[in-house]
Write a protein that holds these residues in place. Sequence first.
Motif, PDB file in Angstrom:
ATOM      1  N   LYS A   1       0.820  -1.217   0.000  1.00  0.00           N
ATOM      2  CA  LYS A   1       0.000   0.000   0.000  1.00  0.00           C
ATOM      3  C   LYS A   1       0.857   1.271   0.000  1.00  0.00           C
ATOM      4  CE  LYS A   1      -3.955  -2.241   2.195  1.00  0.00           C
ATOM      5  NZ  LYS A   1      -4.983  -2.185   3.262  1.00  0.00           N
ATOM      6  N   GLY A   2       1.794   1.306  -0.921  1.00  0.00           N
ATOM      7  CA  GLY A   2       2.610   2.506  -1.095  1.00  0.00           C
ATOM      8  C   GLY A   2       3.897   2.534  -0.300  1.00  0.00           C
ATOM      9  N   LYS A   3       4.177   1.478   0.466  1.00  0.00           N
ATOM     10  CA  LYS A   3       5.391   1.447   1.295  1.00  0.00           C
ATOM     11  C   LYS A   3       6.303   0.290   0.875  1.00  0.00           C
ATOM     12  CE  LYS A   3       2.970   3.424   5.252  1.00  0.00           C
ATOM     13  NZ  LYS A   3       2.515   3.208   6.649  1.00  0.00           N
ATOM     14  N   ILE A   4       7.615   0.535   0.904  1.00  0.00           N
ATOM     15  CA  ILE A   4       8.592  -0.522   0.644  1.00  0.00           C
ATOM     16  C   ILE A   4       8.786  -1.312   1.936  1.00  0.00           C
ATOM     17  CG2 ILE A   4      10.983  -1.048   0.055  1.00  0.00           C
ATOM     18  CD1 ILE A   4       9.468  -0.062  -2.298  1.00  0.00           C
ATOM     19  N   THR A   5       8.552  -2.614   1.853  1.00  0.00           N
ATOM     20  CA  THR A   5       8.616  -3.458   3.046  1.00  0.00           C
ATOM     21  C   THR A   5       9.720  -4.521   2.950  1.00  0.00           C
ATOM     22  OG1 THR A   5       6.873  -4.841   2.073  1.00  0.00           O
ATOM     23  CG2 THR A   5       6.183  -3.134   3.644  1.00  0.00           C
ATOM     24  N   TYR A   6      10.603  -4.348   1.993  1.00  0.00           N
ATOM     25  CA  TYR A   6      11.767  -5.237   1.891  1.00  0.00           C
ATOM     26  C   TYR A   6      13.015  -4.375   1.859  1.00  0.00           C
ATOM     27  CZ  TYR A   6      14.428  -9.417   0.922  1.00  0.00           C
ATOM     28  OH  TYR A   6      15.305 -10.470   1.033  1.00  0.00           O
ATOM     29  N   LYS A   7      13.903  -4.584   2.827  1.00  0.00           N
ATOM     30  CA  LYS A   7      15.033  -3.671   3.029  1.00  0.00           C
ATOM     31  C   LYS A   7      15.978  -3.601   1.828  1.00  0.00           C
ATOM     32  CE  LYS A   7      18.150  -2.145   6.672  1.00  0.00           C
ATOM     33  NZ  LYS A   7      19.193  -1.637   5.758  1.00  0.00           N
ATOM     34  N   GLY A   8      16.203  -4.728   1.179  1.00  0.00           N
ATOM     35  CA  GLY A   8      17.108  -4.735   0.030  1.00  0.00           C
ATOM     36  C   GLY A   8      16.636  -3.822  -1.079  1.00  0.00           C
ATOM     37  N   VAL A   9      15.331  -3.744  -1.263  1.00  0.00           N
ATOM     38  CA  VAL A   9      14.761  -2.871  -2.295  1.00  0.00           C
ATOM     39  C   VAL A   9      14.872  -1.408  -1.871  1.00  0.00           C
ATOM     40  CG1 VAL A   9      12.667  -2.276  -3.574  1.00  0.00           C
ATOM     41  CG2 VAL A   9      13.192  -4.673  -3.072  1.00  0.00           C
ATOM     42  N   ALA A  10      14.552  -1.132  -0.613  1.00  0.00           N
ATOM     43  CA  ALA A  10      14.658   0.240  -0.102  1.00  0.00           C
ATOM     44  C   ALA A  10      16.099   0.743  -0.204  1.00  0.00           C
ATOM     45  CB  ALA A  10      14.177   0.296   1.346  1.00  0.00           C
ATOM     46  N   ASP A  11      17.043  -0.112   0.149  1.00  0.00           N
ATOM     47  CA  ASP A  11      18.460   0.273   0.103  1.00  0.00           C
ATOM     48  C   ASP A  11      18.928   0.527  -1.328  1.00  0.00           C
ATOM     49  OD1 ASP A  11      18.560   0.045   2.831  1.00  0.00           O
ATOM     50  OD2 ASP A  11      19.600  -1.894   2.844  1.00  0.00           O
ATOM     51  N   ALA A  12      18.418  -0.239  -2.270  1.00  0.00           N
ATOM     52  CA  ALA A  12      18.854  -0.117  -3.663  1.00  0.00           C
ATOM     53  C   ALA A  12      18.540   1.265  -4.236  1.00  0.00           C
ATOM     54  CB  ALA A  12      18.195  -1.198  -4.514  1.00  0.00           C
TER      55      ALA A  12
END
Length: 360
Positions: free
Chosen positions: A335-346
């Motif tokens: 729902k509009g939020k990144i919930t996997y750290k690897g993706v957020a970090d990328a």
Amino acid sequence: MGIFFPATLLNALTLWASINSTRAIGTATCIIVITESTADFISGNEHTAEAIFKKSEIIVKVKEPLEKEVKMIRENQIIYTYLHLAAAKELTEGLIKSKSICIAYETVTDDDGRLPLLAPMSAVAGRMSIQAGAHSLEKNQKGRGLLLGGAPGVEPANIVILGGGVVGENAAIIATGMRGKVYVVDKSKARLKELHEMFGDKIIPTESEKADLKKLVSDCDLLVGGVLIPGAEAPKLVTREMVKNMKRGSVVVDVAIDQGGCVETSKPTTHANPTYLVNDVVHYCVANMPGGVPRTSTMALNKATLPMLIKLADQGYKKTLQENKNYLAGLNVYKGKITYKGVADAFNLNYTPAEKALLE
């Protein structure tokens, strides 16, 4: 081509598969939708992609949503497929904007920390990598003109496999079967020991920290990139300079291309146009390699993905994810939020832990 499956095992929910020709499976769309009633789909309405996306609660695919499909995704719709978001910024932004619930096959785990939904396709891709590499080594493919296993009185080709995981193991199965000289490079001593016990002297296990990677790459005839960091972009282990020093007509098969590739000169290609040259080195970098063998891939993937799909359909996504931490690891966008750290970090985006996001 459309196929309708009576879905008694899903409590009379409807499964609808909209599948383009398998002749172009590398770019084809495969969608399974779940909705409340069969009537919507058998009342004479056209089974267009737009209609399917509009009426379904769950979209199941075998590949990342296409750009035109992302625009059709609705808020709160569940997307269950391979996503590989760490290597796809535009797709990530589109899914964030859609406010959908996106579960990635490749980050679902099991109790041993393995990736059970990624493993079947990794196994297929690993085996295909040697098949593709052997073909690319042929002279009419601009390769060196080598037979992978050599011939009586002729040495076999040197094969270097980067990564000893599922891709690497399955690449080694085919490479040793074709009687190549096989090096498997991995950072884990324990994993290399396992592989040595499995293959014996048919492989040369090589610790990455102790290996002279530049020499291994320059001496090899076929380089297979099978390095994975779950949910994150693949590390660039092979530099442009290393590729420049490779033999003319040698081959790179970068299986990690779905995660950005582990060779600096890699770029995604298709089954229709699978190879290109850089410094006279043949590069085979097909995204979605298993799409070239859709029958094998479909049967392997269905066995792995169906149990979670049944739970999602039967009890809803919240209960399914909250009661199983392994399934929860698959939640990449919520729902509009990144919930996997690897993706957020990328992409240097804000990260919200999946368990926290589900409570909001």
